[in-house]
Design a protein around this motif. Structure first.
Motif, PDB file in Angstrom:
ATOM      1  N   MET A   6       0.838  -1.200   0.000  1.00  8.33           N
ATOM      2  CA  MET A   6       0.000   0.000   0.000  1.00  8.33           C
ATOM      3  C   MET A   6       0.875   1.252   0.000  1.00  8.33           C
ATOM      4  N   ILE A   7       0.430   2.278  -0.756  1.00 12.52           N
ATOM      5  CA  ILE A   7       1.170   3.542  -0.740  1.00 12.52           C
ATOM      6  C   ILE A   7       0.803   4.257   0.550  1.00 12.52           C
ATOM      7  N   PRO A   8       1.750   4.477   1.434  1.00 13.47           N
ATOM      8  CA  PRO A   8       1.387   5.155   2.665  1.00 13.47           C
ATOM      9  C   PRO A   8       1.031   6.613   2.372  1.00 13.47           C
ATOM     10  N   ASP A   9       0.284   7.143   3.322  1.00 12.58           N
ATOM     11  CA  ASP A   9      -0.175   8.517   3.237  1.00 12.58           C
ATOM     12  C   ASP A   9       0.979   9.490   2.949  1.00 12.58           C
ATOM     13  N   PHE A  24       2.394   9.386  -0.578  1.00 16.04           N
ATOM     14  CA  PHE A  24       1.482  10.070  -1.490  1.00 16.04           C
ATOM     15  C   PHE A  24       1.701  11.587  -1.391  1.00 16.04           C
ATOM     16  N   ARG A  25       1.789  12.084  -0.157  1.00 18.63           N
ATOM     17  CA  ARG A  25       1.993  13.519   0.056  1.00 18.63           C
ATOM     18  C   ARG A  25       3.333  13.980  -0.501  1.00 18.63           C
ATOM     19  N   ASN A  82       1.390   5.662 -13.862  1.00 21.57           N
ATOM     20  CA  ASN A  82       1.472   4.419 -14.652  1.00 21.57           C
ATOM     21  C   ASN A  82       0.291   4.298 -15.616  1.00 21.57           C
ATOM     22  N   ASN A 113      -3.248   3.972 -13.074  1.00 19.17           N
ATOM     23  CA  ASN A 113      -3.387   3.741 -11.633  1.00 19.17           C
ATOM     24  C   ASN A 113      -3.894   5.002 -10.973  1.00 19.17           C
ATOM     25  N   VAL A 114      -4.989   4.917 -10.245  1.00 20.14           N
ATOM     26  CA  VAL A 114      -5.555   6.127  -9.637  1.00 20.14           C
ATOM     27  C   VAL A 114      -5.721   5.928  -8.133  1.00 20.14           C
ATOM     28  N   MET A 115      -5.133   6.855  -7.346  1.00 19.59           N
ATOM     29  CA  MET A 115      -5.321   6.830  -5.893  1.00 19.59           C
ATOM     30  C   MET A 115      -5.979   8.146  -5.483  1.00 19.59           C
ATOM     31  N   GLU A 116      -6.761   8.096  -4.404  1.00 22.04           N
ATOM     32  CA  GLU A 116      -7.451   9.303  -3.926  1.00 22.04           C
ATOM     33  C   GLU A 116      -6.998   9.608  -2.508  1.00 22.04           C
ATOM     34  N   LEU A 117      -6.778  10.876  -2.227  1.00 25.48           N
ATOM     35  CA  LEU A 117      -6.494  11.276  -0.844  1.00 25.48           C
ATOM     36  C   LEU A 117      -7.583  12.256  -0.413  1.00 25.48           C
ATOM     37  N   HIS A 118      -8.413  11.814   0.528  1.00 26.45           N
ATOM     38  CA  HIS A 118      -9.469  12.694   1.057  1.00 26.45           C
ATOM     39  C   HIS A 118      -8.901  13.372   2.290  1.00 26.45           C
ATOM     40  N   LYS A 120      -7.795  10.333   4.490  1.00 30.43           N
ATOM     41  CA  LYS A 120      -8.133   8.965   4.094  1.00 30.43           C
ATOM     42  C   LYS A 120      -7.600   8.716   2.685  1.00 30.43           C
ATOM     43  N   GLN A 174      -7.327   6.298  -0.401  1.00 28.28           N
ATOM     44  CA  GLN A 174      -7.969   5.109  -0.962  1.00 28.28           C
ATOM     45  C   GLN A 174      -7.732   4.998  -2.454  1.00 28.28           C
ATOM     46  N   GLN A 221      -8.609   3.569  -9.016  1.00 31.13           N
ATOM     47  CA  GLN A 221      -8.377   2.633 -10.114  1.00 31.13           C
ATOM     48  C   GLN A 221      -7.073   1.887  -9.863  1.00 31.13           C
ATOM     49  N   ASP A 236      -1.473  -4.631  -4.374  1.00 32.58           N
ATOM     50  CA  ASP A 236      -2.075  -4.468  -3.049  1.00 32.58           C
ATOM     51  C   ASP A 236      -3.563  -4.776  -3.041  1.00 32.58           C
TER      52      ASP A 236
END
Lengths: 150, 728
Positions: free
Chosen positions: A1-4, A7-8, A139, A142-147, B616, B618, B621, B701
């Motif tokens: 997992m990409i840690p918080d 990502f930041r 890539n 690949n899509v990640m979201e940070l709320h 958070k 998450q 994709q 993951d």
């Protein structure tokens, strides 16, 4: 997992390396995109830009302050498809007033010193977008979201 | 631009354009050695091809789908396969093709040629590229040569090259490949010479076989071997082998055949030939000013040198480096045929017999001492079969890969995995098991009373037919309460099985794979008709072997699982007895044996760790490998521990670390499959294809970024899992 924090860190690196962002506003359902010179706060909660008050983007965000800002590292090469990172921030835009305006403006000008005259013009306003979510694409798909928390 | 240079035209400044092999051949020709008629397609042609066709960027995209460090060797093979297919399906730009075609036509007409890789970095004194790139022999006609040039280019990105990418400095932007096209010499005696023995500088080594060199190089034909005294050019020792077979030209380039009796009684070289071969190789050493590894063949009585390169020390894989092992899986067709006979005639019946004989012994009736001995015995038996699994069953899986490559070369399909459709619909053991489950579920569906008593957990009043079928199922496949392979925690009893059956009974039986038989017929037709008449029997034989290899890829685990299940039964009995006593009173001998065979606790896949701040993070994709076409949406069921399977509901998406054969029983309930482990030919992908389900593998993951209950969309065409709402 990409840690918080990873990502930041990626976000911060991208924001440091890029000068321009695409701002999306809308007016009565009609989307509109424009290029802005941006600066992101260190805590990544805000993205700032400057605009004359006579522009379409300013009229739009005055009517509805929900906006999106896209920053990406593409270089107009085919290699962008595997190398580039693109980040979209969504949030609400507000004209920056108050006591910390000057210090933020100094940070903005440290990045965009050639815009000093433009920024200081009485017809321009300093706008900050309070970001609630970042979407990062890498890539190719690949899509990640940070709320962001409160 | 001049894309082609003959061996005689190559100048000292051309080394990077013609590669190590091409350059060495030109030097041999200039120094008066006899070499076959040779031309080089320079690396400029490679660059031109990948630039003008857009392949350079497509390769980059392919190589960046996923971090290399996270890729398994199976995924690297998949990656190389897709790149190879790009080269196969992209024609050469017209002007380049025209120029090469004209030059080749002039020189070789309809003669058989070898098309060999010649990487610019290859064969210098520092690195050994042996086996990383491809060479083809017995290629005939300009069009076929053009196709094989593209295949040699593609082998710059072979799985072997990708595995050793750091050592060989593989770089999409800079690396290139030259190609040597060389007239075939159908030598009836061939071999290699090491002008200096790596273990003794005063000696040299000659190895020789009847027929072509390929059998010697890939290890399928054992050679005669001479140790030479370098100073006196004299034979020190000669070691003859059994001399049973030889390599001769065949439909896929070469064919292994039985050596005629009149040849097997004497060595391929007479002492006089041995002296001449060694002397010639020593002269090559003098030309290159360093010890050489020379490949040669006899054209009648005339000695021809095929290539010469500096002797490099072999790759020494570090401990834990499994690349050498992986590369050893690349077996020849004949080797795979032998392996098939061994597996089908000896190993599988052996596994079944062992499982049956163990199941006849009831651990419940044993004394503590006898039970401890029985656990030890079963552990050893299981261990032995696990070793056989790695030594024989895993290499046999290469049959599918070999067929895939031959199919893609022959048919050149847009989808490099089209060949899998020709392998499915076989009688896999896991499908047979699932069909039995379906029958049991059907009985529950039609019998309200039966359903009700199972729901109440009451199996006292079950009718005989249901009970008999259930017993037969458990006898064959276990009660699904233990993970079959690698599992260490079991819940005794039929509860999980009944729960699954009740869930199955609530819904109509799955339609199964909707593969149209005529599509399979069409693919089969396209495959067979792409071969010449005299090669079709071989093509059918290879397809047959691939089908058996594909089927076994799933079955072997089931059979292995039966043996492991017997071990687990004994372990469970021991654990039950230990539970009955307090710690001090527990039978020591049982405690001891459980510790010895390492049946402690298991660590299930971890759940996601929340971030420290209020933020958070998450996934939206996730990109993996498209392993089963189709698109589907559903609630995710993430399998982190074995017991999660019992809660599986109809219509959910199976998300797991790796689909092992004991997980496949829920697949008929699933709407799609997502797997962390990557590969197109792994169990999850195979079973999903059998049921026609969208499937994505190789999402690093998957089991931590996706939660049970998440709504997810599985795009099996592009390999994208989307979390949350989609437009679908």
């Amino acid at each position: 997992m990409i840690p918080d924090d990873q990502f930041r860190q990626r976000l911060a690196e991208l924001f440091r390396s890029q000068h321009l962002a695409t701002l999306s506003t809308h007016n009565e359902g009609q989307p509109y995109a424009s290029l802005v010179a941006f600066h992101a706060s260190e805590d990544l909660k805000r993205i700032y830009f400057v605009t004359p008050t006579t522009t379409r983007k300013f009229a739009n965000l005055t009517a509805d302050n929900r906006v999106a800002v896209m920053v990406n590292s593409s270089t107009n090469q085919a290699s962008d498809f595997h190398k580039a990172i693109s980040v979209t921030a969504v949030g609400r835009a507000e004209v920056v007033i108050g006591s910390d305006r000057d210090s933020i403006l100094d940070q903005y000008l440290a990045k965009h010193s050639h815009l000093e005259e433009f920024v200081r013009s009485p017809s321009c306003v300093f706008v900050g977008v309070a970001v609630n979510t970042y979407y990062m694409v890498k890539n190719f798909q690949n899509v990640m979201e940070l709320h962001l928390g409160p | 631009m001049n894309w082609i240079l003959s061996a005689e035209e190559i100048q000292s400044g051309d080394r990077n354009r013609v590669g190590g092999k091409g350059y060495a051949l030109s030097l041999l020709a200039k120094n008066g050695f006899r070499i076959p008629k040779t031309v080089c397609i320079t690396s400029d042609a490679y660059h031109e091809f990948v630039l003008r066709t857009g392949l350079r960027e497509r390769i980059l995209l392919e190589l960046h789908r996923k971090d290399f460090k996270e890729m398994r060797w199976e995924e690297i093979w998949d990656c190389a396969t897709r790149i190879r297919n790009m080269f196969l399906t992209k024609p050469l730009p017209d002007d380049v093709a025209q120029e090469i075609r004209a030059a080749i036509g002039d020189r070789f007409r309809d003669k058989s040629v070898a098309v060999r890789s010649s990487a610019p970095e290859e064969d210098d004194a520092r690195s050994s590229f042996a086996g990383l790139h491809e060479s083809f022999i017995n290629v005939i006609g300009a069009e076929s040569i053009l196709k094989h040039i593209r295949l040699v280019w593609a082998s710059l990105w072979s799985d072997a090259a990708l595995l050793y990418r750091q050592e060989i400095g593989l770089d999409v932007e800079k690396s290139s490949m030259a190609v040597v096209v060389q007239e075939s010499v159908a030598g009836d005696r061939s071999g290699v010479v090491f002008t200096q023995n790596p273990n003794d500088e005063n000696q040299g080594i000659i190895e020789s076989v009847y027929g072509l060199n390929q059998g010697l190089v890939d290890g399928t034909v054992e050679p005669d071997r001479w140790i030479m005294d370098r100073t006196r050019n004299a034979i020190l020792t000669h070691t003859p082998p059994a001399r049973k077979s030889w390599m001769i030209p065949g439909p896929d380039g070469v064919r292994l055949a039985e050596l005629p009796a009149e040849k097997s009684s004497h060595p391929p070289l007479k002492p006089r030939d041995v002296g001449l071969v060694f002397k010639t190789a020593r002269q090559a050493e003098e030309s290159f000013k360093m010890p050489q590894d020379v490949e040669w063949t006899y054209d009648g009585d005339s000695l021809v040198l095929l290539q010469s390169r500096p002797i490099t020390t072999l790759r020494s894989d570090k401990p834990g480096d499994e690349r050498g092992w992986y590369l050893s899986l690349h077996r020849s067709f004949d080797n795979l045929k032998d392996l098939r006979r061994k597996i089908e005639d000896e190993l599988i019946p052996g596994m079944i017999a062992v499982a049956e004989s163990l199941s006849a012994i009831d651990p419940v009736k044993m004394t503590d001492q006898a039970l401890a001995a029985e656990i030890k015995k079963r552990w050893e038996i299981n261990h032995k079969w696990v070793n056989i699994y790695w030594a024989d069953f895993i290499p046999y899986a290469h049959g599918v890969r070999m067929f895939g490559q031959v199919y893609n070369d022959a048919v050149q399909p847009d989808d490099p995995y089209e060949f899998i459709d020709l392998l499915t619909n076989t009688d896999m053991a896991s499908i047979a098991r699932n069909n039995m489950l379906m029958d049991l579920a059907g009985m529950i569906r039609n019998d309200q009373d039966l359903a009700e008593s199972l729901k109440q957990g009451d199996d006292s009043g079950l009718d005989d037919k249901f009970r008999l079928l259930t017993d037969e199922f458990i006898d064959k496949f276990g009660d699904l309460s233990c993970a079959v392979t690698g599992g260490k925690n079991c819940v005794l009893g039929t509860g999980p099985l009944y729960r699954l059956l009740l869930e199955m009974a609530k819904h109509p039986p799955p339609a199964g794979s909707d593969k149209k038989l005529h599509r399979i017929d069409r693919l089969h037709q396209a495959y067979i008709t792409s071969f010449d008449d005299d090669q079709r029997a071989w093509a059918e034989e290879l397809l047959e072997l691939a089908r058996s290899s594909y089927q076994l890829r799933d079955d072997d685990n089931i059979y292995l699982g039966r043996i492991e299940a017997q071990l687990l039964t004994a372990v469970q009995e021991a654990k039950r007895r230990l539970k009955e006593h307090s710690d001090e009173q527990a039978p020591k001998i049982l405690k001891q044996v459980l510790a010895e065979v390492d049946f402690g606790s298991i660590s299930p896949t971890s759940a996601p760790v929340p971030t420290a701040s209020g933020d958070k993070l998450q996934a939206r994709q996730l990109l993996g490998q498209p392993a089963g076409p189709g698109i589907a949406k559903g609630r995710a069921r993430v399998i982190r521990k074995h017991s999660d399977l019992a809660d599986f509901k109809y219509g959910e998406v199976l998300v797991c670390d790796a689909v092992d054969p004991n997980i496949t029983f829920v697949v008929p309930l699933a709407t799609a499959v997502v797997e962390r482990r990557g590969g197109m030919l792994i169990h999850g992908a195979i079973i999903a294809r059998e049921y026609g389900l969208p499937c994505i593998t190789g999402i690093p993951d998957a089991t931590t970024l996706i939660e049970t209950g998440d709504q997810i969309t599985v795009d099996g065409y592009l390999g994208i899992v989307t979390l949350g709402d989609t437009g679908l």
